[in-house]
Scaffold this motif. Sequence first.
Motif, mmCIF file in Angstrom:
data_model
loop_
_atom_site.group_PDB
_atom_site.id
_atom_site.type_symbol
_atom_site.label_atom_id
_atom_site.label_comp_id
_atom_site.label_asym_id
_atom_site.label_seq_id
_atom_site.Cartn_x
_atom_site.Cartn_y
_atom_site.Cartn_z
ATOM 1 N N SER A 124 -12.632 6.670 2.586
ATOM 2 C CA SER A 124 -11.231 6.624 2.970
ATOM 3 C C SER A 124 -10.646 8.027 2.926
ATOM 4 C CB SER A 124 -10.443 5.703 2.032
ATOM 5 O OG SER A 124 -9.064 5.698 2.339
ATOM 6 N N SER A 125 -10.006 8.425 4.003
ATOM 7 C CA SER A 125 -9.354 9.745 4.076
ATOM 8 C C SER A 125 -10.297 10.869 3.659
ATOM 9 C CB SER A 125 -8.084 9.756 3.218
ATOM 10 O OG SER A 125 -7.179 8.752 3.628
ATOM 11 N N GLY B 160 1.004 3.853 -3.022
ATOM 12 C CA GLY B 160 0.661 5.232 -2.721
ATOM 13 C C GLY B 160 1.728 6.206 -3.169
ATOM 14 N N GLU C 72 -5.799 2.093 -0.728
ATOM 15 C CA GLU C 72 -5.729 1.891 0.715
ATOM 16 C C GLU C 72 -5.539 0.408 0.989
ATOM 17 O OE1 GLU C 72 -9.060 2.876 3.097
ATOM 18 O OE2 GLU C 72 -10.545 2.066 1.735
ATOM 19 N N GLU C 73 -5.076 0.097 2.190
ATOM 20 C CA GLU C 73 -4.681 -1.276 2.487
ATOM 21 C C GLU C 73 -5.834 -2.261 2.329
ATOM 22 O OE1 GLU C 73 -2.539 -3.830 6.076
ATOM 23 O OE2 GLU C 73 -2.252 -1.642 5.959
ATOM 24 N N THR D 235 0.831 -1.201 0.000
ATOM 25 C CA THR D 235 0.000 0.000 0.000
ATOM 26 C C THR D 235 0.865 1.250 0.000
ATOM 27 O OG1 THR D 235 -1.701 -1.197 1.251
ATOM 28 C CG2 THR D 235 -1.861 1.206 1.193
#
Length: 318
Positions: A237-238, A36, A49-50, A32
């Motif tokens: 996510s985020s 990224g 994402e993981e 990841t």
Amino acid sequence: MTTTTAVPLRLPANAAGLTTRPLTRDDAGAVTTLMGACEQQDVGEVLIEEADIVGDWQRPAFDLASQSVAVLDGERLVAYAEVYKGRWADAAVDPAYRGRGIGTALSQWTRALAARDGGTLVGQPVPGESPGERLLESLGYRALWTSWVLGMPAGRAIDPQPVPAGYAIREPRDEADLRATWTVNEDAFLEWSDRERSTFEEWTATVSRRPGYEPWQLRLMVDPTDDVVGMAFVVVSSGCAYVDKLAVRRDERGRGLARALLVDAFEVARDHGGERSELSTDSRTGALGLYQKVGMQVTSVWRHWAADVTPDHVVAPD
């Protein structure tokens, strides 16, 4: 007992000092981080994402030990590749390690692994105008389709779309709902996608068994008889709500169901921290104009590059 012959990764001379081994489940975080870093370098934002990695790796047809390879500098993961079902590859090289021939070696490895597993074509998506795209083109790969990531500009939302009378959007209640949703999803995507049908177990690996999954993420459109006729799967996510899947049964199209699902998915995700809204589509679906019409804008362009595979690509073990 049958065993799978390992495919060696033969690194170039100027990658001396680096080591290789298959990936393990414990490498999900490192992969990841690596992906990224590549996305930040090539498209200006991190999309992975993981949980995406873990979901893919837990698909029943994927064997991490025999279908992946890691490249390490000491303990640091600096490149990797994997091939699913002899066709679908993913590979990345840390930006700081590019230009050493590692990417070329990984390309040769993916072809050899695909050949071992009976594949005739292997490819992967890469950002448009990126070093990865230029490398694959130079190696004889060809672009098969284009994908776009689209986002809704800050402060804007899709205009509401009324749900037709008698129809409703709800969460799944049981496995029967999940199986009906899988059927709608697969039927819709197989209208244009050149792949075999995913099994229910493969589908759930990246949906209901994806790490962190909660039922609110899977939005079901049901008709007046409570049959599932459409679906959306959204991930937060985020601070970003990403609609990963969106499908409507063919005989139910033209009623605004897809747009209603999209509006609903983004609204529900906002309640769970998804302030920004994103999704992706590709040139095989013909849906780009639809998303642009509701106000979404292209934020990055990707292309799927693929190369033919023949038995000649099989590499003998060292």
